[in-house]
Design a protein around this motif. Structure first.
Motif, PDB file in Angstrom:
ATOM      1  N   ARG A 172      -9.713   5.257  -9.538  1.00  0.00           N
ATOM      2  CA  ARG A 172      -9.234   4.539  -8.367  1.00  0.00           C
ATOM      3  C   ARG A 172      -8.072   3.633  -8.750  1.00  0.00           C
ATOM      4  O   ARG A 172      -7.950   3.221  -9.889  1.00  0.00           O
ATOM      5  CB  ARG A 172     -10.327   3.639  -7.787  1.00  0.00           C
ATOM      6  CG  ARG A 172     -11.552   4.315  -7.228  1.00  0.00           C
ATOM      7  CD  ARG A 172     -12.490   3.284  -6.593  1.00  0.00           C
ATOM      8  NE  ARG A 172     -12.641   2.093  -7.399  1.00  0.00           N
ATOM      9  CZ  ARG A 172     -11.983   0.957  -7.219  1.00  0.00           C
ATOM     10  NH1 ARG A 172     -11.121   0.823  -6.240  1.00  0.00           N
ATOM     11  NH2 ARG A 172     -12.179  -0.060  -8.023  1.00  0.00           N
ATOM     12  N   GLU A 173      -7.263   3.284  -7.782  1.00  0.00           N
ATOM     13  CA  GLU A 173      -6.225   2.255  -7.946  1.00  0.00           C
ATOM     14  C   GLU A 173      -5.363   2.480  -9.191  1.00  0.00           C
ATOM     15  O   GLU A 173      -5.123   1.560  -9.983  1.00  0.00           O
ATOM     16  CB  GLU A 173      -6.870   0.867  -8.017  1.00  0.00           C
ATOM     17  CG  GLU A 173      -7.691   0.480  -6.802  1.00  0.00           C
ATOM     18  CD  GLU A 173      -6.843   0.235  -5.558  1.00  0.00           C
ATOM     19  OE1 GLU A 173      -5.629   0.002  -5.683  1.00  0.00           O
ATOM     20  OE2 GLU A 173      -7.415   0.301  -4.457  1.00  0.00           O
ATOM     21  N   ASP A 257     -12.841  -4.078   3.015  1.00  0.00           N
ATOM     22  CA  ASP A 257     -11.850  -3.308   2.267  1.00  0.00           C
ATOM     23  C   ASP A 257     -11.704  -3.856   0.846  1.00  0.00           C
ATOM     24  O   ASP A 257     -11.694  -5.068   0.629  1.00  0.00           O
ATOM     25  CB  ASP A 257     -10.499  -3.370   2.980  1.00  0.00           C
ATOM     26  CG  ASP A 257      -9.465  -2.502   2.295  1.00  0.00           C
ATOM     27  OD1 ASP A 257      -9.813  -1.376   1.898  1.00  0.00           O
ATOM     28  OD2 ASP A 257      -8.310  -2.959   2.143  1.00  0.00           O
ATOM     29  N   SER A 258     -11.602  -2.968  -0.128  1.00  0.00           N
ATOM     30  CA  SER A 258     -11.414  -3.321  -1.542  1.00  0.00           C
ATOM     31  C   SER A 258     -12.661  -3.899  -2.205  1.00  0.00           C
ATOM     32  O   SER A 258     -12.567  -4.499  -3.270  1.00  0.00           O
ATOM     33  CB  SER A 258     -10.231  -4.288  -1.727  1.00  0.00           C
ATOM     34  OG  SER A 258      -9.043  -3.706  -1.246  1.00  0.00           O
ATOM     35  N   ILE A 259     -13.801  -3.737  -1.572  1.00  0.00           N
ATOM     36  CA  ILE A 259     -15.071  -4.051  -2.221  1.00  0.00           C
ATOM     37  C   ILE A 259     -15.674  -2.718  -2.664  1.00  0.00           C
ATOM     38  O   ILE A 259     -15.908  -1.828  -1.843  1.00  0.00           O
ATOM     39  CB  ILE A 259     -16.053  -4.761  -1.271  1.00  0.00           C
ATOM     40  CG1 ILE A 259     -15.468  -6.088  -0.796  1.00  0.00           C
ATOM     41  CG2 ILE A 259     -17.399  -4.981  -1.959  1.00  0.00           C
ATOM     42  CD1 ILE A 259     -15.296  -7.125  -1.869  1.00  0.00           C
ATOM     43  N   ALA A 267     -16.396  -3.910  -7.864  1.00  0.00           N
ATOM     44  CA  ALA A 267     -15.103  -4.596  -7.771  1.00  0.00           C
ATOM     45  C   ALA A 267     -15.059  -5.407  -6.481  1.00  0.00           C
ATOM     46  O   ALA A 267     -15.431  -4.908  -5.415  1.00  0.00           O
ATOM     47  CB  ALA A 267     -13.960  -3.592  -7.801  1.00  0.00           C
ATOM     48  N   PHE A 268     -14.618  -6.656  -6.618  1.00  0.00           N
ATOM     49  CA  PHE A 268     -14.558  -7.565  -5.479  1.00  0.00           C
ATOM     50  C   PHE A 268     -13.146  -8.131  -5.369  1.00  0.00           C
ATOM     51  O   PHE A 268     -12.832  -9.177  -5.947  1.00  0.00           O
ATOM     52  CB  PHE A 268     -15.576  -8.691  -5.657  1.00  0.00           C
ATOM     53  CG  PHE A 268     -16.978  -8.174  -5.938  1.00  0.00           C
ATOM     54  CD1 PHE A 268     -17.820  -7.816  -4.901  1.00  0.00           C
ATOM     55  CD2 PHE A 268     -17.428  -8.033  -7.240  1.00  0.00           C
ATOM     56  CE1 PHE A 268     -19.098  -7.341  -5.155  1.00  0.00           C
ATOM     57  CE2 PHE A 268     -18.706  -7.551  -7.514  1.00  0.00           C
ATOM     58  CZ  PHE A 268     -19.545  -7.199  -6.464  1.00  0.00           C
ATOM     59  N   HIS A 269     -12.284  -7.417  -4.640  1.00  0.00           N
ATOM     60  CA  HIS A 269     -10.890  -7.836  -4.490  1.00  0.00           C
ATOM     61  C   HIS A 269     -10.493  -7.856  -3.019  1.00  0.00           C
ATOM     62  O   HIS A 269      -9.645  -7.072  -2.577  1.00  0.00           O
ATOM     63  CB  HIS A 269      -9.954  -6.884  -5.253  1.00  0.00           C
ATOM     64  CG  HIS A 269     -10.216  -6.816  -6.718  1.00  0.00           C
ATOM     65  ND1 HIS A 269     -10.729  -5.692  -7.339  1.00  0.00           N
ATOM     66  CD2 HIS A 269     -10.062  -7.732  -7.696  1.00  0.00           C
ATOM     67  CE1 HIS A 269     -10.859  -5.911  -8.633  1.00  0.00           C
ATOM     68  NE2 HIS A 269     -10.466  -7.143  -8.876  1.00  0.00           N
ATOM     69  N   PRO A 270     -11.090  -8.744  -2.216  1.00  0.00           N
ATOM     70  CA  PRO A 270     -10.722  -8.826  -0.796  1.00  0.00           C
ATOM     71  C   PRO A 270      -9.220  -9.068  -0.645  1.00  0.00           C
ATOM     72  O   PRO A 270      -8.650  -9.937  -1.302  1.00  0.00           O
ATOM     73  CB  PRO A 270     -11.517 -10.030  -0.289  1.00  0.00           C
ATOM     74  CG  PRO A 270     -12.618 -10.206  -1.275  1.00  0.00           C
ATOM     75  CD  PRO A 270     -12.086  -9.753  -2.590  1.00  0.00           C
ATOM     76  N   GLY A 271      -8.586  -8.279   0.206  1.00  0.00           N
ATOM     77  CA  GLY A 271      -7.145  -8.439   0.384  1.00  0.00           C
ATOM     78  C   GLY A 271      -6.349  -7.597  -0.575  1.00  0.00           C
ATOM     79  O   GLY A 271      -5.195  -7.267  -0.339  1.00  0.00           O
ATOM     80  N   ASN A 272      -6.933  -7.239  -1.713  1.00  0.00           N
ATOM     81  CA  ASN A 272      -6.328  -6.360  -2.715  1.00  0.00           C
ATOM     82  C   ASN A 272      -4.885  -6.764  -3.052  1.00  0.00           C
ATOM     83  O   ASN A 272      -3.918  -6.183  -2.546  1.00  0.00           O
ATOM     84  CB  ASN A 272      -6.373  -4.907  -2.240  1.00  0.00           C
ATOM     85  CG  ASN A 272      -6.225  -3.940  -3.404  1.00  0.00           C
ATOM     86  OD1 ASN A 272      -5.361  -4.116  -4.251  1.00  0.00           O
ATOM     87  ND2 ASN A 272      -7.065  -2.921  -3.437  1.00  0.00           N
TER      88      ASN A 272
END
Length: 283
Positions: A172-173, A257-259, A267-272
């Motif tokens: 991912r990413e 989104d982005s959890i 992964a915990f990146h709210p707003g990414n």
């Protein structure tokens, strides 16, 4: 071609208000058709082909007219240095926490561009099939000392935002932002394990960075009592506790989104931020 990639590299970091040293330009040089360059070659290009497009002060290189980010990074370095000293104090005890195989500082702190009110992003490698128990114990540790990021309490606190099992190849990413993130990690525990993780993922990282450099850090090893405790739970009881721990923690997580909640990655990146940076860079 080299001049274009050097300028592109500086532009990418300019999106994040981040001027670069000469060595950083070399380390983060964006990939393009197998391009390679020495530090001296990059310096020559900066002083010739790019002299009208790139300026330098305080040892930092940046786009013309952006001298303010050079001054800001000098100040940021002071904040980052103080924060890294604080980090060492708390991370020295990680060897006593079960199922943690590697722990490193990441994000803006790892590239010494964090600001006065920044938190401290942590990247965590866990023992296979024990990712939820690892998160439970690690969260409890920082919570007890009152230094875990929570709600609006951000400055100088630890943000436990990424857990990955040992040996995982990330799919991912995959982009410039994540490539820079993973080669910039500063291990405080499990340096060899962090290095092996970087090696496992270096093939796709090289698609974005021309000459990524990874280093095997010498760090503390797990305490004997921790190893004994882990062996005691390397059975069905441990599997049961892992399952229950996962269910308990999942109920408290607000999915958005982005959890990412997977068996081998949390992964915990709210707003990414990574996607935001890439979006600005690709405009």
């Amino acid at each position: 071609m080299l001049a274009e990639q050097i300028l592109k590299t500086i532009k990418y970091f300019d999106v994040q208000n981040h001027p670069l040293t000469l060595l950083e330009i070399h380390k983060y040089l964006l990939a393009d058709k197998g391009i390679k360059a020495t530090v001296s070659e990059i310096l020559t290009i900066l002083e010739t082909d790019l002299k009208d497009k790139v300026q330098t002060t305080n040892g930092f290189y940046y786009l013309n007219g952006r001298s303010e980010i050079s001054e800001q990074r000098l100040k940021n370095n002071i904040f980052a240095t103080k924060r890294l000293k604080r980090t060492k104090k708390y991370l020295s005890k990680i060897k006593y926490i079960p199922f943690i195989k590697g722990l490193a500082v990441g994000g803006s702190e790892a590239i010494t561009n964090s600001r006065e009110g920044s938190d401290i992003d942590l990247f965590v490698l866990t023992k296979p099939n024990r990712i939820w128990l690892a998160r439970l114990f690690l969260s409890a540790y920082f919570q007890i000392f009152g230094v875990r990021r929570h709600g609006k309490k951000t400055a100088n606190r630890f943000c436990l935002n990424h857990y990955i099992e040992q040996g995982k190849l990330l799919k991912r990413e995959q982009h410039i932002y994540s490539a820079v993130e993973y080669i910039s990690l500063i291990p405080y525990f499990g340096g060899e394990e962090i290095y092996e993780f970087q090696k496992t993922n270096i093939s796709w990282i090289k698609e974005y960075l021309a000459q990524p450099q990874i280093v095997k850090y010498t760090t503390p090893k797990a305490a004997k009592v921790t190893e004994i405790f882990e062996k005691m739970l390397q059975n069905r009881l441990g599997d049961f506790l892992e399952k229950i721990s996962g269910k308990f923690q999942t109920k408290k997580i607000h999915l958005q989104d982005s959890i990412v909640l997977e068996k081998d990655e949390l992964a915990f990146h709210p707003g990414n931020k990574g996607r935001q940076v890439m979006s600005k860079f690709n405009l």
